[in-house]
Design an enzyme around this catalytic site. Structure first.
Site, PDB file in Angstrom:
ATOM      1  N   ASP A   1       0.867  -1.192   0.000  1.00  0.00           N
ATOM      2  CA  ASP A   1       0.000   0.000   0.000  1.00  0.00           C
ATOM      3  C   ASP A   1       0.898   1.235   0.000  1.00  0.00           C
ATOM      4  O   ASP A   1       0.741   2.151   0.801  1.00  0.00           O
ATOM      5  CB  ASP A   1      -0.931  -0.016   1.219  1.00  0.00           C
ATOM      6  CG  ASP A   1      -1.986   1.091   1.176  1.00  0.00           C
ATOM      7  OD1 ASP A   1      -2.201   1.673   0.089  1.00  0.00           O
ATOM      8  OD2 ASP A   1      -2.583   1.387   2.221  1.00  0.00           O
ATOM      9  N   LEU A   2       1.847   1.246  -0.922  1.00  0.00           N
ATOM     10  CA  LEU A   2       2.956   2.203  -0.837  1.00  0.00           C
ATOM     11  C   LEU A   2       2.632   3.505  -1.566  1.00  0.00           C
ATOM     12  O   LEU A   2       3.266   3.874  -2.543  1.00  0.00           O
ATOM     13  CB  LEU A   2       4.232   1.563  -1.387  1.00  0.00           C
ATOM     14  CG  LEU A   2       5.539   2.288  -1.039  1.00  0.00           C
ATOM     15  CD1 LEU A   2       5.706   2.428   0.465  1.00  0.00           C
ATOM     16  CD2 LEU A   2       6.723   1.564  -1.645  1.00  0.00           C
TER      17      LEU A   2
END
Length: 261
Positions: free
Chosen positions: A167-168
């Protein structure tokens, strides 16, 4: 522990700053009992074997306490160090496409059960489950399903599972200590291009420096830039589920780009 500041809330969880009896500053999330905190703690510890993350100081069903990260302004040099560190994280690898803990992105559950190949994992564990929740028109659903059918064809050369954050986006990179520190993971064994595509989705300071250093350390397969929309399908679907139709155009643009590969 002495709580010193209220930092707001996120996805129904209260955010706090505190000080331990020994003087260390901490960050905490609290909320109703959930598997979310244990999942995040497991992901942070796993990522922390290969990259800088906050230390998990306490985890329970209703709270997660982490070491405080002192933020600083991003710089080109920090971005380059972060790019090399991210390459090292991905190279650390994973046993499977998936993870041995329940997955979450924001408050939404994700299936982390292992899959033998990335296109199958991405289709069955990430894209299709969120497509079913997105309440899109039938014509949009049909286009997404057509794109899913092409995953194996357009995914590029097969690679072993990488150890990824999952979830960068920009908000999950804190600049500290002359590099990036990762927070709020949806960590699992996945495709390394997924993290890079997420960084591009909402922008990151000095992203060109991050990518340049990454490429020097761990070169990406030819065609990776053209595959960015493929890896953005899942986060865009997540945003449609969480926030509604304002993200539909971005999602469908990515779908059409995948169909054009």
């Amino acid at each position: 522990m002495n709580w010193t500041a209220e930092l707001g809330s996120s996805h129904g969880r209260r955010l706090l700053k505190g000080v331990l009896d020994d003087g260390r500053e901490v960050f905490a999330k609290t909320g109703a009992a959930s598997e979310v905190f244990a999942s995040e703690a497991a992901g942070l510890r796993w990522l922390g074997e290969a990259i800088v993350v906050p230390e998990v100081l306490e985890v329970g069903p209703d709270r997660l306490v982490l070491s405080w990260v002192r933020e600083e302004a991003p710089s080109a040099a920090a971005a380059e160090r972060f790019g090399r560190s991210l390459a090292g994280l991905h190279r650390a690898g994973a046993a499977d496409f998936g993870a041995p803990w329940p997955g979450f992105i924001a408050e939404l559950p994700m299936d982390n059960s292992p899959c033998p190949d990335w296109p199958g994992f991405y289709a069955s564990r990430r894209v299709l489950p969120f497509l079913r929740q997105a309440r899109l028109p039938a014509s949009d659903v049909a286009l997404v399903e057509r794109a899913v059918e092409r995953f194996a064809e357009v995914a590029g050369p097969a690679e072993p599972p990488s150890r990824i954050h999952g979830d960068l986006w920009n908000g999950n990179v804190l600049w500290s200590g002359g590099s990036g520190v990762l927070i709020d993971p949806a960590a699992h064994g996945g495709h390394r291009e997924t993290d890079l595509a997420m960084l591009a989705l909402f922008g990151l300071p000095y992203l060109d420096r991050v990518l340049g250093a990454y490429q020097e350390e761990f070169p990406l397969a030819e065609g990776w830039r053209e595959r960015v929309p493929l890896h953005q399908l899942h986060p865009l679907l997540v945003h449609v589920v969480l926030f509604g139709g304002s993200y539909r155009d971005g999602l469908m643009n990515a779908v059409r780009a995948v169909l054009a590969l």
